[in-house]
Design a protein around this motif. Structure first.
Motif, PDB file in Angstrom:
ATOM      1  N   HIS A 213      53.514  84.283  -7.894  1.00  0.00           N
ATOM      2  CA  HIS A 213      52.898  83.013  -7.497  1.00  0.00           C
ATOM      3  C   HIS A 213      51.411  83.027  -7.820  1.00  0.00           C
ATOM      4  N   PHE A 214      50.834  81.853  -7.805  1.00  0.00           N
ATOM      5  CA  PHE A 214      49.380  81.731  -7.794  1.00  0.00           C
ATOM      6  C   PHE A 214      48.992  80.945  -6.558  1.00  0.00           C
ATOM      7  N   MET A 215      47.736  81.083  -6.128  1.00  0.00           N
ATOM      8  CA  MET A 215      47.260  80.438  -4.915  1.00  0.00           C
ATOM      9  C   MET A 215      46.104  79.506  -5.221  1.00  0.00           C
ATOM     10  N   LEU A 216      46.153  78.317  -4.609  1.00  0.00           N
ATOM     11  CA  LEU A 216      45.039  77.381  -4.621  1.00  0.00           C
ATOM     12  C   LEU A 216      44.610  77.157  -3.183  1.00  0.00           C
ATOM     13  N   GLU A 217      43.305  77.231  -2.941  1.00  0.00           N
ATOM     14  CA  GLU A 217      42.770  77.049  -1.592  1.00  0.00           C
ATOM     15  C   GLU A 217      42.119  75.679  -1.475  1.00  0.00           C
ATOM     16  N   VAL A 218      42.365  75.008  -0.346  1.00  0.00           N
ATOM     17  CA  VAL A 218      41.767  73.704  -0.084  1.00  0.00           C
ATOM     18  C   VAL A 218      40.878  73.797   1.148  1.00  0.00           C
ATOM     19  N   ALA A 219      40.098  72.732   1.383  1.00  0.00           N
ATOM     20  CA  ALA A 219      38.995  72.824   2.332  1.00  0.00           C
ATOM     21  C   ALA A 219      39.409  72.812   3.797  1.00  0.00           C
ATOM     22  N   ASP A 220      40.584  72.249   4.129  1.00  0.00           N
ATOM     23  CA  ASP A 220      40.929  72.114   5.544  1.00  0.00           C
ATOM     24  C   ASP A 220      42.433  72.040   5.730  1.00  0.00           C
ATOM     25  N   ILE A 221      42.863  72.198   6.978  1.00  0.00           N
ATOM     26  CA  ILE A 221      44.279  72.230   7.297  1.00  0.00           C
ATOM     27  C   ILE A 221      44.939  70.872   7.071  1.00  0.00           C
ATOM     28  N   ASP A 222      44.202  69.778   7.236  1.00  0.00           N
ATOM     29  CA  ASP A 222      44.790  68.468   6.980  1.00  0.00           C
ATOM     30  C   ASP A 222      45.198  68.316   5.523  1.00  0.00           C
ATOM     31  N   SER A 223      44.412  68.893   4.599  1.00  0.00           N
ATOM     32  CA  SER A 223      44.783  68.850   3.185  1.00  0.00           C
ATOM     33  C   SER A 223      46.060  69.635   2.926  1.00  0.00           C
ATOM     34  N   VAL A 224      46.231  70.747   3.633  1.00  0.00           N
ATOM     35  CA  VAL A 224      47.472  71.508   3.519  1.00  0.00           C
ATOM     36  C   VAL A 224      48.645  70.679   4.039  1.00  0.00           C
ATOM     37  N   GLY A 225      48.470  70.063   5.217  1.00  0.00           N
ATOM     38  CA  GLY A 225      49.537  69.270   5.798  1.00  0.00           C
ATOM     39  C   GLY A 225      49.932  68.084   4.942  1.00  0.00           C
ATOM     40  N   ARG A 226      48.954  67.411   4.366  1.00  0.00           N
ATOM     41  CA  ARG A 226      49.257  66.261   3.514  1.00  0.00           C
ATOM     42  C   ARG A 226      49.998  66.694   2.250  1.00  0.00           C
ATOM     43  N   ALA A 227      49.597  67.833   1.684  1.00  0.00           N
ATOM     44  CA  ALA A 227      50.309  68.343   0.513  1.00  0.00           C
ATOM     45  C   ALA A 227      51.736  68.719   0.871  1.00  0.00           C
ATOM     46  N   LEU A 228      51.933  69.286   2.046  1.00  0.00           N
ATOM     47  CA  LEU A 228      53.280  69.618   2.507  1.00  0.00           C
ATOM     48  C   LEU A 228      54.120  68.354   2.644  1.00  0.00           C
ATOM     49  N   ASP A 229      53.535  67.298   3.172  1.00  0.00           N
ATOM     50  CA  ASP A 229      54.243  66.017   3.267  1.00  0.00           C
ATOM     51  C   ASP A 229      54.602  65.479   1.885  1.00  0.00           C
ATOM     52  N   ARG A 230      53.660  65.553   0.947  1.00  0.00           N
ATOM     53  CA  ARG A 230      53.931  65.061  -0.404  1.00  0.00           C
ATOM     54  C   ARG A 230      55.050  65.868  -1.062  1.00  0.00           C
ATOM     55  N   ALA A 231      55.024  67.185  -0.864  1.00  0.00           N
ATOM     56  CA  ALA A 231      56.056  68.033  -1.455  1.00  0.00           C
ATOM     57  C   ALA A 231      57.427  67.731  -0.870  1.00  0.00           C
ATOM     58  N   ARG A 232      57.492  67.542   0.425  1.00  0.00           N
ATOM     59  CA  ARG A 232      58.777  67.225   1.054  1.00  0.00           C
ATOM     60  C   ARG A 232      59.292  65.863   0.610  1.00  0.00           C
ATOM     61  N   ALA A 233      58.389  64.884   0.501  1.00  0.00           N
ATOM     62  CA  ALA A 233      58.797  63.544   0.068  1.00  0.00           C
ATOM     63  C   ALA A 233      59.346  63.564  -1.351  1.00  0.00           C
ATOM     64  N   ALA A 234      58.839  64.480  -2.179  1.00  0.00           N
ATOM     65  CA  ALA A 234      59.305  64.598  -3.561  1.00  0.00           C
ATOM     66  C   ALA A 234      60.486  65.553  -3.699  1.00  0.00           C
ATOM     67  N   ASP A 235      61.000  66.073  -2.573  1.00  0.00           N
ATOM     68  CA  ASP A 235      62.125  66.998  -2.553  1.00  0.00           C
ATOM     69  C   ASP A 235      61.826  68.263  -3.363  1.00  0.00           C
ATOM     70  N   THR A 236      60.586  68.717  -3.279  1.00  0.00           N
ATOM     71  CA  THR A 236      60.175  69.948  -3.958  1.00  0.00           C
ATOM     72  C   THR A 236      60.807  71.155  -3.261  1.00  0.00           C
ATOM     73  N   THR A 237      61.255  72.117  -4.034  1.00  0.00           N
ATOM     74  CA  THR A 237      61.809  73.337  -3.457  1.00  0.00           C
ATOM     75  C   THR A 237      60.713  74.108  -2.732  1.00  0.00           C
TER      76      THR A 237
END
Length: 297
Positions: A213-237
């Motif tokens: 894997h590779f890692m990308l770091e973002v500035a805050d936990i809300d950015s992580v949560g929003r990305a998680l929501d986007r990934a789930r909405a797109a049915d990402t594995t």
């Protein structure tokens, strides 16, 4: 021994460029530019002021090269001297420097078979970085010193030889070790204040490819949560649920990229002060969470 300052970029071969363009832009939040590179299509993925941090080209789904940045042309000359002194073949390549957006560039192959590039004078275009998802990626420490795009984790069949190359020849420093089970050993290395920019395990990991894997770091936990929501909405594995790591204290989740290997998306990574740092060994990679093999929503 000349010093490497940061993980600057890497290049990916991909069987589906359109899938990567959508994934990087709509889920990850990177700025995507489609370009023509000597008659062939390429995606440049941007996450800060640099021209790009990831390049995606048509090809086999794998990482084709990893680019390590040095602070100056003099440091690049030092890298060449260190490689030559260790008997590692290397060459300067002006054409690759042009393609990568660097002033100068030197190439070699590491003991694990990874194509490695060292560069100085990375390109910073006039146009500002704009995330389509409003994401602010972390590529600098609070003082403003560059910490690079994140980290990469590889599996390799010859870990002792590979670690000797990065530590003894290139000057990477050991951050710590994780040994979660007998016979499974991961070494984490840093080149700046970021806890690790490179890590390697003693065998190919669960993706079945050299890059785990590779890692990308973002500035805050809300950015992580929003990305998680986007990934789930797109049915990402989803490869691992939200959790916190032991060694770098990153709060993150893992998802699969269109090329099959993983992307860790996190925040709050630990910074290292070499003057006070003590190397330790952990028996687990997480304090909590990061449950494996969760798919889709």
């Amino acid at each position: 021994m000349a010093g490497i300052s940061a993980l600057g970029y890497f290049g990916i071969g991909a069987s589906d460029l359109d899938a990567w363009a959508h994934y990087a832009s709509e889920i990850v939040g990177m700025q995507v530019t489609r370009a023509d590179e000597d008659g062939k299509p390429v995606l440049y993925l941007r996450m800060d002021e640099r021209h790009h941090r990831i390049a995606v080209r048509p090809g086999k789904d794998q990482v084709d090269y990893v680019g390590w940045e040095v602070a100056s042309a003099a440091d690049l000359d030092g890298i060449v001297r260190d490689l030559e002194a260790a008997g590692v073949p290397c060459k300067e390549d002006a054409e690759l420097a042009r393609l990568r957006g660097a002033h100068r560039l030197v190439t070699c192959t590491d003991p694990a078979g990874i194509n490695v590039e060292f560069f100085a004078g990375g390109l910073v275009p006039k146009d500002p970085f704009v995330s389509p998802a409003g994401v602010r990626f972390v590529t600098k420490e609070p003082s403003g010193k560059d910490t690079g795009l994140g980290h990469v984790v590889f599996g390799c069949q010859n870990p002792e030889e590979t670690m000797a190359f990065y530590i003894d020849v290139l000057g990477f420093r050991v951050s710590d070790y994780i040994i979660p089970a007998p016979g499974f050993h991961v070494t984490f290395l840093h080149v700046n204040a970021r806890h690790h920019s490179f890590a390697a395990a003693g065998a190919p990991l669960d993706t079945g490819t050299a890059l785990n894997h590779f890692m990308l770091e973002v500035a805050d936990i809300d950015s992580v949560g929003r990305a998680l929501d986007r990934a789930r909405a797109a049915d990402t594995t989803m490869q691992a649920t939200l959790g916190r790591h032991t060694n770098d204290e990153m709060l993150s989740f893992y998802m699969q990229t269109p090329s099959g290997f993983g992307l860790e998306y996190g925040t709050g990574g630990r910074l290292i002060d070499d003057a006070t740092w003590t190397v330790v060994t952990y028996t687990s990679s997480e304090w909590w969470g990061h449950e494996r093999d969760h798919h889709g929503a």
